[in-house]
Design a protein around this motif. Sequence first.
Motif, PDB file in Angstrom:
ATOM      1  N   LYS A  63     -55.586  66.090 -34.799  1.00  0.00           N
ATOM      2  CA  LYS A  63     -54.444  65.340 -34.305  1.00  0.00           C
ATOM      3  C   LYS A  63     -53.174  66.176 -34.454  1.00  0.00           C
ATOM      4  O   LYS A  63     -53.110  67.083 -35.290  1.00  0.00           O
ATOM      5  N   SER A  65     -48.987  66.075 -35.134  1.00  0.00           N
ATOM      6  CA  SER A  65     -48.013  65.217 -35.807  1.00  0.00           C
ATOM      7  C   SER A  65     -46.710  65.978 -35.983  1.00  0.00           C
ATOM      8  O   SER A  65     -46.706  67.198 -36.181  1.00  0.00           O
ATOM      9  N   ASN A  73     -44.544  62.354 -42.929  1.00  0.00           N
ATOM     10  CA  ASN A  73     -45.071  61.677 -41.747  1.00  0.00           C
ATOM     11  C   ASN A  73     -46.550  61.353 -41.981  1.00  0.00           C
ATOM     12  O   ASN A  73     -47.304  62.185 -42.500  1.00  0.00           O
ATOM     13  N   VAL A  75     -50.375  60.485 -40.835  1.00  0.00           N
ATOM     14  CA  VAL A  75     -51.404  60.643 -39.803  1.00  0.00           C
ATOM     15  C   VAL A  75     -52.629  59.866 -40.269  1.00  0.00           C
ATOM     16  O   VAL A  75     -53.083  60.033 -41.403  1.00  0.00           O
TER      17      VAL A  75
END
Length: 661
Positions: A63, A65, A73, A75
């Motif tokens: 992923k 991010s 942050n 995920v």
Amino acid sequence: MPFFIFLNLPYSIKRGEIISIQAVIFNYMKDDYQATVTMYNEKQEFEFVENTPRSSDQDNLIKKSNATANSGNTVSFVIRALKVGYITLKIEASTSIAGDRVEQQLLVEPEGITRYINEAVLVDLRNQHTFSKLVDVVVPNEFVPDSLKIEASLIGDLLGPALDNLDNLIQMPYGCGEQNMLFFVPDIIVLDYLTSVNKLTPQTEIKLKNYMEEGYQRELTYKHYDGSFSAFGNSDPSGSTWLTAFVARSFNQASKYISIDQNVIAQALTYLQNVQTTDGSFTEYGLVHHKAMQGGSSNGIGLSAYVLLTFLENEELASNYNDTITRAVNNILSHVDDVDDIYIMSVVSYTLYLAGKMSEANSLVQRLDQMAVNSEGMRHWEKSTNDYYITSLSIETTAYALLSYLKANRDTDGLLIAKWLVTQRNSFGGFESTQDTVLGLLSLSRIAAKIASNSLNIRVDFKYQNDAKSLSIDQSNSLVLQKLEFPSSLRNIEVVANGSGTALAQISYHYNIKNLKTSNIFQLNARIIDDQPYAFTIEICVGLNGMDQSNMAVLEVSAPSGYIFEAENNNNIVNSFSNIKRVEFDKINTLANIYFDYLQSESQCILMTSARIFEVAEQKPSSIVVYDYYENDYRTEILYVPNQILLCDICDSSDCSNACH
């Protein structure tokens, strides 16, 4: 570090449940970056359940991010656990100038409730050079797949398993003044034994004394101002005669190893002196959780014998209580011919041996001979099947009988008793509860010291399915608990031993089952009364069937995966009913143990609040169990689950667009 990953995981989840793994990417650098975040599934221990496109390597999920400067942050990776045991969660995050990788393990438990079985075998090669015994691994057809674990162990000492597990002798909580003594008394027994057979090492001595110090200090918190002790200390209206005798007896035994305040012992003995009646018996003013000790009344001969043991064993202070001791001995002698209960008989016989009343003690042992159960080269005593407290009291009765046999110099018969006691132990070396563990270990230590030999040299082959695994033991490793694991497909293992000396072999296994135990002793019901998105409240009602009052009972409540109990909100449980004395939380607040002084026929209901702090979907049921502390086979179990959380409730809409369809 300026750039790192943090994973926050629950204590455990169950196989088949779906969890959202939250990886927080912290960037404490001055600029924003784009991070590539990869979760690995190299061992196929779980499956990804998101719709996110995979990399060319199907074992990984990647992923993108933002890694915002001076911030974190999150995920998320949504997975379903496929394997029982610990699974490895490996996540990597990288930017153009920094990166980090973490590996953490998550416990995945099987569904249902765990059953533990231990088959112990005393290998006695003192008078023969070969030994064999076939041990069956008995599991029900409906046990939960992949939950069966089988292992064998070998140690060259009867007390070995206890020595290896002194902080975990029983599979029960430690929440009251009696249970705490399991942190204390076994250490004394083991120290006495290892010293007598010259096996005590400096490292072991330090370990045992540290445990004793910890148990001693904790036990003082259960002391009353008048010198007595009770299960829950000053929160109880009065001290307990029985527990005070137990504590004073144990403190005296420990005083040769650690510093014990002699005033504490003297105050306890004075309290016991003050509760002696004019006829020489002792009265119980506190609440007795171990009711069989009383012999059916508050001044029973069993209680009197138990208290008398405390005075007889304290040689330094006994002279201050000669009148108390004399009157107690005379009281017991005046009733000894009327004793027909085998438990009371075994306690009294040992007490009379210590009091020097050999003729009367021998007479009781002869009566015990006639009431013994002899089978498969072993001997033990059983309570009536109408008795509420069968297993643990049978162990205590047999342990006291063994102590009496040894006082009567009947060591050969004593070994038959020891063989049976060994078969009743759990894999930790303890028994079911407090008193049977203390007395079982004490009696086994006494006979183990008598049969100890310097010619230990044994090889044990554990034969199974045309294969075998072997362990060997001699004086150099006699106190090392060696273990082997076996395939879960086995249904019997043959223990074949050759050599000389004595050793203890064990076949231990556990499995989970969805078929619940329902004792006709306890009533237990539960219902969810307030199910919110991030919390729920459960009402649990518990009582007795066909009895006026129970022993101490424990209510054990497991939270569903992703939830914890809110300790602050649940503190008011103690104030709800006078017979609830303590609430303890374990396994990072996912397990609650509620202690009842007793339960009665009238059902009582408590409310417990649980908060959702991890996103887990498709949860499996969790358990609620109530059991008698002294006979925990008397238990009633139920399962419950709050309103099901669905996959789409924990997924990103972009990742799980069709999750709820």
